[in-house]
Design a protein around this motif. Structure first.
Motif, short mmCIF file in Angstrom:
data_model
loop_
_atom_site.label_atom_id
_atom_site.label_comp_id
_atom_site.label_asym_id
_atom_site.label_seq_id
_atom_site.Cartn_x
_atom_site.Cartn_y
_atom_site.Cartn_z
N GLU B 50 4.52 -11.48 9.33
CA GLU B 50 3.81 -11.28 8.06
C GLU B 50 4.63 -11.71 6.85
OE1 GLU B 50 2.29 -7.36 7.63
OE2 GLU B 50 0.79 -7.62 9.21
N ALA B 91 -1.27 -16.56 -3.78
CA ALA B 91 -2.23 -15.78 -4.56
C ALA B 91 -1.51 -14.94 -5.62
CB ALA B 91 -3.04 -14.88 -3.63
N ASP B 92 -2.25 -14.52 -6.63
CA ASP B 92 -1.73 -13.66 -7.72
C ASP B 92 -0.45 -14.24 -8.31
OD1 ASP B 92 -3.73 -12.06 -6.70
OD2 ASP B 92 -2.40 -10.50 -5.94
N PHE B 93 -0.38 -15.58 -8.43
CA PHE B 93 0.93 -16.15 -8.73
C PHE B 93 1.25 -16.13 -10.23
CE2 PHE B 93 1.37 -20.40 -10.65
CZ PHE B 93 0.04 -20.74 -10.87
N LYS B 105 4.89 -12.49 1.47
CA LYS B 105 4.18 -11.88 2.61
C LYS B 105 2.77 -12.44 2.61
CE LYS B 105 2.94 -7.86 -0.15
NZ LYS B 105 2.94 -6.42 -0.32
N VAL B 106 2.09 -12.29 3.73
CA VAL B 106 0.73 -12.80 3.81
C VAL B 106 -0.26 -11.66 3.53
CG1 VAL B 106 1.27 -14.69 5.37
CG2 VAL B 106 0.64 -12.46 6.32
N GLU B 107 -1.34 -12.01 2.86
CA GLU B 107 -2.42 -11.05 2.61
C GLU B 107 -3.74 -11.73 2.94
OE1 GLU B 107 -2.57 -9.10 -1.15
OE2 GLU B 107 -0.69 -8.02 -0.82
N VAL B 127 1.59 -14.03 -0.89
CA VAL B 127 1.83 -13.37 -2.19
C VAL B 127 3.32 -13.07 -2.28
CG1 VAL B 127 -0.46 -12.34 -2.45
CG2 VAL B 127 1.31 -11.08 -1.27
N ALA B 128 3.85 -13.17 -3.47
CA ALA B 128 5.29 -12.92 -3.65
C ALA B 128 5.61 -11.46 -3.42
CB ALA B 128 5.72 -13.34 -5.06
N CYS B 129 6.69 -11.18 -2.69
CA CYS B 129 7.14 -9.80 -2.50
C CYS B 129 7.84 -9.34 -3.77
CB CYS B 129 8.11 -9.71 -1.33
SG CYS B 129 7.37 -10.05 0.27
N SER B 130 7.81 -8.03 -4.00
CA SER B 130 8.51 -7.46 -5.16
C SER B 130 10.00 -7.76 -5.04
CB SER B 130 8.29 -5.95 -5.23
OG SER B 130 6.93 -5.67 -5.28
#
Lengths: 351, 131
Positions: B50, B91-93, B105-107, B127-130
């Motif tokens: 993931e 996503a959400d970049f 990680k993948v969503e 999506v980028a991890c924190s």
């Protein structure tokens, strides 16, 4: 011992503040913040809907349950914003998590209590011995019409629960009770994009009557009093209602504050009390008792009494915690971007 | 083109990141294939992890007409370990997320919709991890 063996939440990253919405409609933000008891809400990304939020919550629940997805005997998704009018969201989620095939699947709808009714059905099937494990999800990406009071609160999120029995149970379901009447406080007719509501009528005859009726019957049935619980969580359409109904029933603020997420999450409709419960399970100690009562317009309530077991602390770190989704890595939107994300404005694609 | 048959056919890799790994040369293939380019038919089923890291990225400003209301959007090549790489949308970049080596990680996300009344296509995005 029958109860929850896995749970998981998912909350989108995007947020919009009350001030940003009020600014566009010439409204007084402080009045809305005070009246609704919330300061911001979550917003789904353009590529997120009930199916995608549910899949992420479901994966988190499976990580905590430690069972293969194909061991699930049922999968229910309760929502009032299913992406398809005809085609169950739960079939897509079942295939996405690897559970598709030999299981019972349904998409449920009962305004804001569709998530808890899935929990009740999955639990009942396990209790009846029909299935070994069952998953129930409450999720929504509901909208309020532009400028309507609902626009300040309607948000997005999901919570998934896996019911089962045996040593994996992290919270036993000790008692349940449901209450329902025909009360037209909030509805959305077919082909309508936004729901309608009865303004103040959504309060006393709807939310408060159904939750107190369900909760009082559940307390009587279980022989317990509010002081017997470490935590309580109620449906949270705004910040005020859950605290008011809890106080009316005899619960103290400190019992309710852990599951009271609405001030910065908004109203996640079918996900509301189920997501609140995930936040409680993230921190509760073995032996703690949890009181939960949902509410769905139309109208009805489902009540549960849970007792946390020694299994809970062992599995809670296996997936992201609810407060982490809520408090970390947020991206704030201006109203224009929010309106685009929610398809309130559309790009002219003609040359 | 988004069709029901294509969505149904592509479920294993779009929904669950399922692929195969060659027992002879060790290369990973997503979607799964019957024969590895090395000639081996000895392929074992596998699922990508993931989480991975951005190997390279680009931002699309003039997208395909189906995605023109989503521009600008970011595409990234994610390395999932053991040489497995996949081209995905981020996503959400935010611009600051676009860094080589950034953990992602993948969503599960919506990929396409066949118009206002057509079938919906779902799959994984990064999506980028924190940090």
């Amino acid at each position: 011992m029958i109860g929850i063996i896995g749970y998981g939440a998912y909350i989108p990253r995007y947020r919009i503040k009350v001030e940003e919405i009020a600014k566009v409609w010439g409204a007084n933000a402080e009045n809305y913040k005070r009246g609704l008891g919330l300061t911001e809400k979550s917003v789904p990304a353009p590529d997120q809907d009930v199916i995608t939020l549910s899949a992420e919550a479901a994966k988190n629940a499976l990580k905590r349950a430690g069972i293969p997805a194909n061991a699930l005997g049922c999968l229910y998704i309760g929502s009032e914003s299913h992406p398809y009018a005809v085609k169950p969201s739960a079939t897509v989620v079942a295939d996405a998590i690897g559970a598709a095939g030999h299981l019972h699947v349904a998409s449920l709808e009962f305004a804001c209590k569709a998530g808890s009714e899935g929990m009740y059905i999955a639990y009942s099937q396990v209790k009846a011995g029909v299935i070994q494990y069952g998953m129930a999800i409450g999720a929504d990406t509901s909208q309020g019409a532009p400028g309507d009071a609902l626009e300040y609160s309607a948000s997005a999120g999901a919570a998934a629960y896996i019911m089962g029995q045996g040593p994996k149970v992290l919270a036993t379901v000790d008692w349940t009770h449901s209450y329902a009447t025909d009360t037209p406080d909030f509805w959305r007719r077919e082909y309508q994009h936004y729901p309608r509501h009865g303004s103040r009528f959504t309060g006393e005859p709807a939310y408060f009557h159904h939750i107190t009726s369900c909760a009082e019957a559940l307390l009587k049935k279980s022989g317990m009093k509010p002081k017997d619980f470490q935590y309580a969580v109620f449906h949270q359409p705004n910040g005020k209602f859950p605290m008011a109904v809890g106080a009316k029933l005899g619960f103290a603020r400190e019992q309710m504050v852990t599951g009271w997420l609405v001030p910065t999450l908004g109203n996640t409709y079918s996900g509301a009390s189920p997501i609140g419960l995930t936040a409680i399970l993230d921190v509760a100690k073995p032996g703690d008792r949890i009181f939960m009562c949902s509410f769905g317009s139309g109208a009805g309530s489902d009540g549960f009494v849970f007792t946390v077991t020694k299994a809970a602390p062992k599995v809670r770190d296996l997936a992201p915690k609810t407060r982490d989704y809520l408090d970390k890595d947020r991206i704030y939107l201006d109203y224009g971007t929010y309106a685009k994300f929610r398809k309130k404005i559309l790009k002219n694609l003609e040359d | 083109m988004t069709t029901s048959a294509r969505i149904w056919r592509e479920k294993p890799h779009r929904y669950r990141l399922e692929g195969v790994r060659c027992k002879k040369c060790g290369r990973t293939w997503v979607p799964a294939r019957q024969v590895c380019p090395c000639g081996s038919r000895g392929l074992s089923a596998m699922v990508l992890p993931e989480e991975g890291r951005i190997l390279t990225w680009t931002v699309v400003h003039t997208g395909h007409p189906e995605f023109s209301d989503s521009t600008p959007y970011a595409l990234v090549v994610v390395e999932f370990g053991k040489g497995a790489r996949l081209l995905m949308q981020l996503a959400d970049f935010r611009r600051e997320d676009l860094k080589i080596g950034r953990k992602v990680k993948v969503e599960f996300r919506k990929v396409q919709a066949a118009g206002e009344s057509g079938v919906l296509c779902y799959g994984y995005k990064a999506v980028a991890c924190s940090e």
